[in-house]
Design a protein around this motif. Sequence first.
Motif, PDB file in Angstrom:
ATOM      1  N   ASP A 162       0.826  -1.203   0.000  1.00 24.72           N
ATOM      2  CA  ASP A 162       0.000   0.000   0.000  1.00 24.72           C
ATOM      3  C   ASP A 162       0.863   1.258   0.000  1.00 24.72           C
ATOM      4  N   LYS A 163       0.195   2.408   0.064  1.00 23.79           N
ATOM      5  CA  LYS A 163       0.872   3.695   0.027  1.00 23.79           C
ATOM      6  C   LYS A 163       1.841   3.850   1.193  1.00 23.79           C
ATOM      7  N   ASP A 183      -2.844  -2.164  -7.725  1.00 31.84           N
ATOM      8  CA  ASP A 183      -3.426  -1.058  -6.955  1.00 31.84           C
ATOM      9  C   ASP A 183      -2.359  -0.002  -6.645  1.00 31.84           C
ATOM     10  N   VAL A 184      -1.141  -0.440  -6.390  1.00 34.43           N
ATOM     11  CA  VAL A 184      -0.063   0.479  -6.059  1.00 34.43           C
ATOM     12  C   VAL A 184       0.396   1.252  -7.301  1.00 34.43           C
ATOM     13  N   TYR A 186      -1.275   2.833  -9.267  1.00 31.99           N
ATOM     14  CA  TYR A 186      -2.105   4.032  -9.438  1.00 31.99           C
ATOM     15  C   TYR A 186      -2.055   4.982  -8.250  1.00 31.99           C
ATOM     16  N   MET A 187      -1.055   4.862  -7.413  1.00 33.05           N
ATOM     17  CA  MET A 187      -0.960   5.753  -6.248  1.00 33.05           C
ATOM     18  C   MET A 187      -0.343   7.071  -6.625  1.00 33.05           C
TER      19      MET A 187
END
Length: 187
Positions: A162-163, A183-184, A186-187
């Motif tokens: 995660d972020k 998902d990461v 697109y952070m």
Amino acid sequence: MGYFFDKIEVNPIIAAVNDLDKLDMALESPCENIFLLTGNIFNLKEISSRVRAKDKGLYVHIDLIDGFSKDTWGLEYIIKNMYPDGIITTKSNLVKLSKDLGAFTIQRFFLLDSLSLDRGINSLKSTRPHAVEILPGIMPKIVKKIHLETNIPVITGGLIMDKEDVMQSLNAGAVAISTSNEDVWYM
């Protein structure tokens, strides 16, 4: 050689593609660089063309490409015929050869314990790759130690969830984070 660093200034997240079904997602993602962790002698040129068409950097993990010998000839063939922006390898002899062939070179290390850390640092001091990728990437103290002892840019990868993981790596001194977690991207 600055191409990699220019791209990570724009976005320090690197899309690690370990399944070709995810290549299209990586190509459409905001990631500026792609670490190719899969592929073979038959599809590597097409992959390289597709990545280049999207103006993204392509770094091929030579140890994981099927159908090529993991030696001088296989490495030279990939560099001269597939045109990646760089090579990733865990093998010290291929780091030296890759650099001799003029390719941007990232040495990858799996850090399991203090002994592998010490051996990795000693190897980095002798091979002097352009960057090092350490796995798992969730070890901020280790990122600092490696960078301080070698003065080689550090990329973290593996277990980036995660972020918070991204920010901890960057705050510890990593220049970039590679991850297969879409998902990461697109952070």
